[in-house]
Design a protein around this motif. Sequence first.
Motif, mmCIF file in Angstrom:
data_model
loop_
_atom_site.group_PDB
_atom_site.id
_atom_site.type_symbol
_atom_site.label_atom_id
_atom_site.label_comp_id
_atom_site.label_asym_id
_atom_site.label_seq_id
_atom_site.Cartn_x
_atom_site.Cartn_y
_atom_site.Cartn_z
ATOM 1 N N GLU A 62 32.936 46.531 81.683
ATOM 2 C CA GLU A 62 33.056 47.880 81.177
ATOM 3 C C GLU A 62 34.031 48.634 82.056
ATOM 4 O O GLU A 62 34.101 48.422 83.258
ATOM 5 C CB GLU A 62 31.697 48.571 81.148
ATOM 6 C CG GLU A 62 31.037 48.765 82.490
ATOM 7 C CD GLU A 62 30.084 47.640 82.849
ATOM 8 O OE1 GLU A 62 30.529 46.481 82.773
ATOM 9 O OE2 GLU A 62 28.940 47.926 83.202
ATOM 10 N N THR A 63 34.796 49.501 81.466
ATOM 11 C CA THR A 63 35.709 50.309 82.270
ATOM 12 C C THR A 63 34.913 51.474 82.844
ATOM 13 O O THR A 63 33.734 51.633 82.592
ATOM 14 C CB THR A 63 36.854 50.841 81.397
ATOM 15 O OG1 THR A 63 36.288 51.608 80.339
ATOM 16 C CG2 THR A 63 37.668 49.712 80.832
ATOM 17 N N CYS A 64 35.608 52.270 83.624
ATOM 18 C CA CYS A 64 35.050 53.530 84.108
ATOM 19 C C CYS A 64 33.929 53.363 85.123
ATOM 20 O O CYS A 64 33.094 54.245 85.296
ATOM 21 C CB CYS A 64 34.535 54.388 82.950
ATOM 22 S SG CYS A 64 35.741 54.595 81.646
ATOM 23 N N MET A 65 33.882 52.243 85.801
ATOM 24 C CA MET A 65 32.847 52.034 86.800
ATOM 25 C C MET A 65 33.425 52.277 88.192
ATOM 26 O O MET A 65 34.614 52.415 88.368
ATOM 27 C CB MET A 65 32.308 50.607 86.711
ATOM 28 C CG MET A 65 31.811 50.232 85.332
ATOM 29 S SD MET A 65 30.303 51.077 84.880
ATOM 30 C CE MET A 65 29.150 50.085 85.792
ATOM 31 N N SER A 66 32.557 52.304 89.188
ATOM 32 C CA SER A 66 33.005 52.508 90.552
ATOM 33 C C SER A 66 33.921 51.368 90.992
ATOM 34 O O SER A 66 33.656 50.204 90.690
ATOM 35 C CB SER A 66 31.803 52.557 91.488
ATOM 36 O OG SER A 66 32.234 52.469 92.828
ATOM 37 N N PRO A 67 35.001 51.695 91.707
ATOM 38 C CA PRO A 67 35.897 50.632 92.183
ATOM 39 C C PRO A 67 35.284 49.751 93.262
ATOM 40 O O PRO A 67 35.871 48.759 93.659
ATOM 41 C CB PRO A 67 37.105 51.402 92.721
ATOM 42 C CG PRO A 67 36.599 52.757 93.026
ATOM 43 C CD PRO A 67 35.490 53.029 92.056
ATOM 44 N N TYR A 68 34.121 50.106 93.742
ATOM 45 C CA TYR A 68 33.510 49.312 94.805
ATOM 46 C C TYR A 68 32.599 48.213 94.283
ATOM 47 O O TYR A 68 32.003 47.488 95.050
ATOM 48 C CB TYR A 68 32.679 50.229 95.718
ATOM 49 C CG TYR A 68 33.460 51.389 96.219
ATOM 50 C CD1 TYR A 68 34.499 51.198 97.112
ATOM 51 C CD2 TYR A 68 33.203 52.665 95.765
ATOM 52 C CE1 TYR A 68 35.247 52.248 97.557
ATOM 53 C CE2 TYR A 68 33.948 53.736 96.205
ATOM 54 C CZ TYR A 68 34.968 53.521 97.102
ATOM 55 O OH TYR A 68 35.709 54.574 97.536
ATOM 56 N N MET A 69 32.497 48.109 93.002
ATOM 57 C CA MET A 69 31.434 47.300 92.423
ATOM 58 C C MET A 69 31.848 45.864 92.125
ATOM 59 O O MET A 69 32.999 45.583 91.813
ATOM 60 C CB MET A 69 31.009 47.977 91.117
ATOM 61 C CG MET A 69 29.718 47.498 90.555
ATOM 62 S SD MET A 69 29.359 48.459 89.107
ATOM 63 C CE MET A 69 29.141 50.060 89.867
ATOM 64 N N ALA A 70 30.871 44.952 92.223
ATOM 65 C CA ALA A 70 31.097 43.577 91.789
ATOM 66 C C ALA A 70 31.463 43.583 90.301
ATOM 67 O O ALA A 70 30.990 44.431 89.550
ATOM 68 C CB ALA A 70 29.834 42.765 92.019
ATOM 69 N N LYS A 71 32.299 42.627 89.897
ATOM 70 C CA LYS A 71 32.808 42.627 88.537
ATOM 71 C C LYS A 71 32.292 41.441 87.722
ATOM 72 O O LYS A 71 32.077 40.360 88.256
ATOM 73 C CB LYS A 71 34.342 42.553 88.553
ATOM 74 C CG LYS A 71 34.989 43.735 89.214
ATOM 75 C CD LYS A 71 34.670 45.002 88.453
ATOM 76 C CE LYS A 71 35.094 46.221 89.230
ATOM 77 N NZ LYS A 71 34.490 47.443 88.717
ATOM 78 N N ILE A 72 32.152 41.668 86.435
ATOM 79 C CA ILE A 72 31.844 40.573 85.524
ATOM 80 C C ILE A 72 33.164 39.896 85.169
ATOM 81 O O ILE A 72 34.099 40.559 84.751
ATOM 82 C CB ILE A 72 31.187 41.088 84.229
ATOM 83 C CG1 ILE A 72 29.868 41.775 84.531
ATOM 84 C CG2 ILE A 72 30.991 39.951 83.242
ATOM 85 C CD1 ILE A 72 29.253 42.473 83.328
ATOM 86 N N THR A 73 33.223 38.596 85.368
ATOM 87 C CA THR A 73 34.403 37.877 84.900
ATOM 88 C C THR A 73 33.984 37.150 83.628
ATOM 89 O O THR A 73 33.106 36.308 83.649
ATOM 90 C CB THR A 73 34.908 36.870 85.940
ATOM 91 O OG1 THR A 73 33.827 36.037 86.310
ATOM 92 C CG2 THR A 73 35.450 37.585 87.158
ATOM 93 N N GLY A 74 34.629 37.490 82.548
ATOM 94 C CA GLY A 74 34.262 36.907 81.265
ATOM 95 C C GLY A 74 33.442 37.873 80.432
ATOM 96 O O GLY A 74 33.364 39.056 80.719
#
Lengths: 451, 242
Positions: free
Chosen positions: A35-47
């Motif tokens: 999802e966009t618009c999340m904190s830049p410090y956060m772990a990301k979902i790949t896929g």
Amino acid sequence: MKQLLSKISVGSLVVVMLVAASIGIFSVTSLQADETCMSPYMAKITGQEDFVYVLTLGVEGLGDGSDKLVTIDVRPGSKTYGKVIHTLSVGGRNEMHHAGLTDDRRYLWAGGLDTSMTFIFDIHSDPAKPRLHKTIKDFVAKSGGAVGPHTFYALPGRMMISALSNDKDHGGRTALVEYTNEGEYITTHWIPTEENKLGAKIEKIADGYGYDVRVLPRKNVMLTSSFTGWSNYMMDFGQMLGDEEAMKRFGQTVTVWDLHARKAKKVLHVPGAPLEIRFAWGPTHNYAFTTTALTSKLWLIYEDDKGEWQAKEVADIGDPSTIPLPVDISIGTDDKTLWVDSFMDGKVRLFDISDPFHPKPIYEKTIGSQLNMVSQSWDGKRLYFTSSLLANWDKKGQDDQQFLKAYEWDGHELTHKFTVDFYKEKLGRSHIMRFGAYSLYGKVPPSAVSN
Amino acid sequence: MTLFKIILPLITLVLVALPTIRVSAHSDKPHSNKQNENTASLNRQLEYEPPAPGSYRLPPIQQAVDGDVIDADGREHHLFELMADKYVILSFIFTTCSDLKGCPLATLTLNNIRVTLEKDPTLAEEVRFLSLSFDPEHDTPEVMRQYTELHGFDDARRKNRWRFLTTTSKNNLQPILDGYGQYVVREYDSKGQSTGGFSHVLKVYLVDPERKVRNIYSTSFLYPELIINDIKTLILEKAEFQ
């Protein structure tokens, strides 16, 4: 081999990294979905995301009547795709509103605007079956009087929480409150007022109001917006609209903060209750968008040529005279498009923001009788919408539809994929959404294991 | 073999970086959220003037956590014993990490801070660096020692200014990771097979002499200027209350 390696300068790691960094090789984009618009410090979902978690407001007489965290399966090919696979009741109604993930994405924090309770859900032990990990019940006392925890924004090891009100007059004056990821109070940062400007430069007025909080770390900037206090957001919408004094109690500011020092630097004048803030992604794009609920305007908050942060009204959202009431927004990862939901007409509008000073509406679609939140996947191909604004502000009767609707976007048209009717499922009013995935926690979907 | 594993990230970096430089020097591609953060931090030029030391507060975030560790010379210690009464910069790493925006960046930044501080011996004496591996199976004391020698940190290690630590077991490691909130998971492929790597959100901790965590830095905050100013802020705070 060892000899060869030893000939590589012992400082070569440092040198190569600096050289590489200096010419920007790390800017090469790999495909991610999140999802966009999340904190830049956060772990990301790949896929592909596996789940959409939806916070709901309980409705008396519907199911158990309590607020809930609802888990919806959105993994393509799953037997339960588009279905509710888990619900978790918190046992009571709190005017559940927004929620945010910790930096490691193990926990989802959700706040009740009425009770000021904060619910911390464990979403990593079993991402398909979240459980309630901890409840913070003393937010008001710990914070020194802040009421209504709203945005939960991940900072390294911490959560920055923007509140909406205070316990003195239940108006809009409020604060930012920091907690550790473990749910322990750290400190409170009050928002500047006319009486206590806290060293900030005031453009026109300092109302002390709060709503959203977002950061642009590479510029050391944090922005907060301003909505209204408990006395208004808990009032019946129709009654409030007819209350002249109540209608004066809406925010008209965006505050610019020194992120590292947590100090307010400037209070911008943005009348009409600026709500969600979304920073652009590009490495030279020093700007954010917000929308004003009461005046239906799109505003640009930007750094000018002199390094000063400014606010400028840049577009109408629909016909402001009809009060569409813009609510949630979602910016594309290429900084070229911005989705804008509006509550009253139930529409989503897409703006071309390639020129941020001159956004142009390029598409619109009616999603339902009322509309509030929007979450889009990182690749922009999937959008999810929910309907509830506030329990006392939602429409009445037939127009009080409560749903999650999923769509696919092909660049030209939104195509409906599925709907979950939250009233039919006896779940309540559907509010904020957050994405989940097995891959974040070193897990694989059950079907992948069996295969 | 062990040495090869340690140097592999460096070789990968060189091989990958050179051709990529040619391709992407003029790239204007959009940045993902994560990449936006990383790009900003790997470009070591701060885009802003960091707040002056003493002009802000760093409220205590949490109590630091003790634990049993081993240094690169195989000696056993308690973490608190190594922290002593110093300002401590603590990072969690694994030596085979090939994510340039992860452990190598943390190590690079700690080294930059160390080198900068050496220009002010009085200040340098107040600061210690601890890098603790979260891969004790691979990162034995011998591997940690080779890691310091390979990257030119052995002098700092011998002076005990920068300790490269590991643990004897997962049982000794996990309470430390839990205590600091450093979440680490092994990476698996779509078939559920371990890739040998770890997934983690990079965090570096600033601990004061009272063993309280005063700041936590992710990639976006790993700027030597910022961290040094934080240390100076804490020193000024201590002087203020004495």
